[in-house]
Design an enzyme around this catalytic site. Structure first.
Site, PDB file in Angstrom:
ATOM      1  N   ASP A  38       0.853  -1.256  -0.092  1.00 44.48           N
ATOM      2  CA  ASP A  38      -0.106  -0.001   0.029  1.00 44.48           C
ATOM      3  C   ASP A  38       0.801   1.114  -0.064  1.00 44.48           C
ATOM      4  O   ASP A  38       1.873   1.004   0.613  1.00 44.48           O
ATOM      5  CB  ASP A  38      -1.009  -0.104   1.399  1.00 44.48           C
ATOM      6  CG  ASP A  38      -2.072   0.834   1.112  1.00 44.48           C
ATOM      7  OD1 ASP A  38      -2.397   1.519  -0.033  1.00 44.48           O
ATOM      8  OD2 ASP A  38      -2.961   0.832   2.101  1.00 44.48           O
ATOM      9  N   ARG A  42       0.310   7.685  -2.828  1.00 44.84           N
ATOM     10  CA  ARG A  42       0.723   8.630  -1.865  1.00 44.84           C
ATOM     11  C   ARG A  42       2.338   8.981  -2.274  1.00 44.84           C
ATOM     12  O   ARG A  42       2.732  10.058  -2.214  1.00 44.84           O
ATOM     13  CB  ARG A  42       0.599   8.358  -0.599  1.00 44.84           C
ATOM     14  CG  ARG A  42      -0.648   8.620   0.151  1.00 44.84           C
ATOM     15  CD  ARG A  42      -1.094   8.041   1.399  1.00 44.84           C
ATOM     16  NE  ARG A  42      -1.350   6.813   1.263  1.00 44.84           N
ATOM     17  CZ  ARG A  42      -1.371   5.821   2.419  1.00 44.84           C
ATOM     18  NH1 ARG A  42      -1.256   6.180   3.434  1.00 44.84           N
ATOM     19  NH2 ARG A  42      -1.907   4.527   1.960  1.00 44.84           N
ATOM     20  N   HIS A  55       2.509   3.192  -8.658  1.00 49.51           N
ATOM     21  CA  HIS A  55       2.608   1.749  -9.162  1.00 49.51           C
ATOM     22  C   HIS A  55       3.716   1.066 -10.028  1.00 49.51           C
ATOM     23  O   HIS A  55       4.200   0.063  -9.607  1.00 49.51           O
ATOM     24  CB  HIS A  55       1.032   1.569 -10.025  1.00 49.51           C
ATOM     25  CG  HIS A  55       0.073   1.978  -9.395  1.00 49.51           C
ATOM     26  ND1 HIS A  55      -0.122   1.613  -7.755  1.00 49.51           N
ATOM     27  CD2 HIS A  55      -1.129   2.698  -9.491  1.00 49.51           C
ATOM     28  CE1 HIS A  55      -1.403   1.951  -7.573  1.00 49.51           C
ATOM     29  NE2 HIS A  55      -1.943   2.797  -8.584  1.00 49.51           N
ATOM     30  N   LEU A 149      11.631 -20.237  -4.390  1.00 52.23           N
ATOM     31  CA  LEU A 149      10.238 -19.185  -3.651  1.00 52.23           C
ATOM     32  C   LEU A 149       9.163 -19.421  -4.497  1.00 52.23           C
ATOM     33  O   LEU A 149       9.105 -19.571  -5.685  1.00 52.23           O
ATOM     34  CB  LEU A 149      10.750 -17.853  -3.691  1.00 52.23           C
ATOM     35  CG  LEU A 149       9.766 -16.852  -3.203  1.00 52.23           C
ATOM     36  CD1 LEU A 149       9.518 -16.732  -1.818  1.00 52.23           C
ATOM     37  CD2 LEU A 149       9.762 -15.420  -3.947  1.00 52.23           C
ATOM     38  N   LEU A 213      -7.299  -5.092   6.996  1.00 57.16           N
ATOM     39  CA  LEU A 213      -7.066  -6.179   6.270  1.00 57.16           C
ATOM     40  C   LEU A 213      -7.608  -5.874   4.597  1.00 57.16           C
ATOM     41  O   LEU A 213      -7.039  -6.871   3.871  1.00 57.16           O
ATOM     42  CB  LEU A 213      -7.570  -7.398   7.012  1.00 57.16           C
ATOM     43  CG  LEU A 213      -6.900  -8.011   8.030  1.00 57.16           C
ATOM     44  CD1 LEU A 213      -7.530  -9.306   8.760  1.00 57.16           C
ATOM     45  CD2 LEU A 213      -5.363  -8.197   7.799  1.00 57.16           C
ATOM     46  N   GLU A 225       0.980 -13.828  12.318  1.00 59.04           N
ATOM     47  CA  GLU A 225       1.577 -12.374  13.065  1.00 59.04           C
ATOM     48  C   GLU A 225       1.635 -11.175  12.192  1.00 59.04           C
ATOM     49  O   GLU A 225       1.924 -11.192  10.963  1.00 59.04           O
ATOM     50  CB  GLU A 225       3.025 -12.486  13.388  1.00 59.04           C
ATOM     51  CG  GLU A 225       3.341 -13.716  14.419  1.00 59.04           C
ATOM     52  CD  GLU A 225       2.629 -13.499  15.713  1.00 59.04           C
ATOM     53  OE1 GLU A 225       2.532 -12.259  16.171  1.00 59.04           O
ATOM     54  OE2 GLU A 225       2.154 -14.611  16.197  1.00 59.04           O
TER      55      GLU A 225
HETATM   56  C1  FPP Z   1      -2.284   0.134  -3.303  1.00 62.00           C
HETATM   57  O1  FPP Z   1      -1.891   1.343  -2.976  1.00 62.00           O
HETATM   58  C2  FPP Z   1      -1.579  -0.635  -4.295  1.00 62.00           C
HETATM   59  C3  FPP Z   1      -2.354  -0.962  -5.446  1.00 62.00           C
HETATM   60  C4  FPP Z   1      -3.881  -1.128  -5.476  1.00 62.00           C
HETATM   61  C5  FPP Z   1      -1.671  -1.762  -6.356  1.00 62.00           C
HETATM   62  C6  FPP Z   1      -0.549  -2.892  -5.834  1.00 62.00           C
HETATM   63  C7  FPP Z   1       0.416  -2.733  -7.073  1.00 62.00           C
HETATM   64  C8  FPP Z   1       1.626  -3.005  -7.310  1.00 62.00           C
HETATM   65  C9  FPP Z   1       2.363  -2.778  -5.936  1.00 62.00           C
HETATM   66  C10 FPP Z   1       2.469  -3.507  -8.354  1.00 62.00           C
HETATM   67  C11 FPP Z   1       2.393  -4.647  -8.563  1.00 62.00           C
HETATM   68  C12 FPP Z   1       3.062  -5.212  -9.676  1.00 62.00           C
HETATM   69  C13 FPP Z   1       2.857  -6.593 -10.110  1.00 62.00           C
HETATM   70  C14 FPP Z   1       4.182  -6.842 -10.814  1.00 62.00           C
HETATM   71  C15 FPP Z   1       1.911  -7.100 -10.248  1.00 62.00           C
HETATM   72  P1  FPP Z   1      -2.572   2.902  -3.424  1.00 62.00           P
HETATM   73  O2  FPP Z   1      -2.682   3.024  -4.873  1.00 62.00           O
HETATM   74  O3  FPP Z   1      -3.836   2.560  -2.640  1.00 62.00           O
HETATM   75  O4  FPP Z   1      -1.640   3.712  -2.734  1.00 62.00           O
HETATM   76  P2  FPP Z   1      -2.362   5.137  -1.794  1.00 62.00           P
HETATM   77  O5  FPP Z   1      -2.894   4.528  -0.538  1.00 62.00           O
HETATM   78  O6  FPP Z   1      -1.193   5.679  -1.363  1.00 62.00           O
HETATM   79  O7  FPP Z   1      -3.419   5.878  -2.676  1.00 62.00           O
END
Ligand code: FPP
Length: 264
Positions: A38, A42, A55, A149, A213, A225
């Site tokens: 997450d 931001r 992203h 992994l 969650l 945990e």
């Molecule tokens: C949440 O942050 C993040 C997501 C919804 C997307 C997560 C995706 C990635 C980290 C990249 C994935 C990579 C692959 C290879 C599949 P947010 O956008 O809600 O952040 P914010 O709360 O700061 O707005």
């Protein structure tokens, strides 16, 4: 081998981190780490960049953390990449997020093969765009024999949806006479979930300071945990992961029981 683990410019930091890795490896490591990634939005906002830049940077963190987790000796890494609720985001962001698995897998598949990593996915694959489905299926097929992994992407995943699907399949099996109500046990329910051949997460990490969650692995996290950090996902690095593992190793997991020395 450990020298390879931390690729930081500062040699002193690198030695210090490698020592922490070596110490962590002397104790019980979490077999399965699940991460709610997450804070991409931001991270981008802080730099006056569009959300999708966050992203994209988050994807680089996926690469870095996957490699590191494998080298440390973690068996399974589950990453929450797109939830069943994320479809509500602006179309342009959804389209970008759906391109990321493809970009990641196309760019790094040779590297994942070299590292003996097995790619998997949990979630409703049918609802993904064709190009995403194709990239994920290809990666799963190509890495199926790898035994390092397990990199398990939660993509179009929602835990309530997973449970609903499991309940429906159980009901159908009962209706068709394949099982009886008394056959329903915790183990049996596990076998209807998308994680049926994975261990339950030992450690859950959520980045960016949010403490919830968000419909992620609700059944599987019963005895996991939790470790929360304010670090935004694109800034999450090897040191953060080692810190989470060290904290996990200090926890006293009792699974509802008590320790032997506490019985008197
Ligand atoms: C949440 O942050 C993040 C997501 C919804 C997307 C997560 C995706 C990635 C980290 C990249 C994935 C990579 C692959 C290879 C599949 P947010 O956008 O809600 O952040 P914010 O709360 O700061 O707005």
């Amino acid at each position: 081998m450990l020298k390879k683990l931390i690729r930081k410019n500062d040699k002193a930091i690198s030695i210090y981190l490698n020592e922490r890795v070596e110490n962590a490896q002397k104790e019980q490591l979490p077999d399965h780490i699940a991460i709610i990634m997450d804070g991409n939005g931001r991270w981008a906002k802080k730099r006056a960049l569009p959300r999708v830049a966050g992203h994209h940077e988050g994807m680089q963190t996926v690469r870095k953390i996957t490699r590191f987790a494998n080298e440390v000796g973690i068996k399974t890494l589950t990453l929450y990449a797109f939830s069943t609720e994320n479809w509500k985001r602006p179309k342009i962001e959804v389209e970008f997020l759906m391109r990321l698995p493809e970009e990641f897998l196309n760019s790094y598949l040779p590297e994942l093969m070299e590292q003996n990593i097995q790619v998997r996915m949990m979630g409703n694959i049918e609802l993904l765009p064709e190009h995403t489905k194709k990239a994920v299926t290809k990666a799963m097929e190509q890495t199926a024999e790898n035994n390092g992994l397990i990199l398990n992407f939660a993509l179009n995943y929602g835990s309530r949806d997973e449970i609903v699907q499991a309940v429906k399949k159980i009901a159908l099996d009962i209706q068709e006479g394949n099982m009886e109500i008394n056959d329903i046990t915790e183990n049996n329910i596990n076998s209807y979930l998308m994680t049926k051949d994975l261990s339950e997460p030992d450690l859950l990490i959520r980045t960016s300071g949010e403490v919830r969650l968000s419909n992620f692995m609700l059944w599987q996290l019963a005895y996991t945990e939790f470790w929360f950090t304010d670090t935004l996902w694109p800034d999450f690095d090897q040191e953060c992961l080692i810190e989470a593992i060290e904290t996990f190793q200090k926890r006293n997991r009792r699974y509802g029981g008590i320790k032997e020395e506490e019985t008197n």
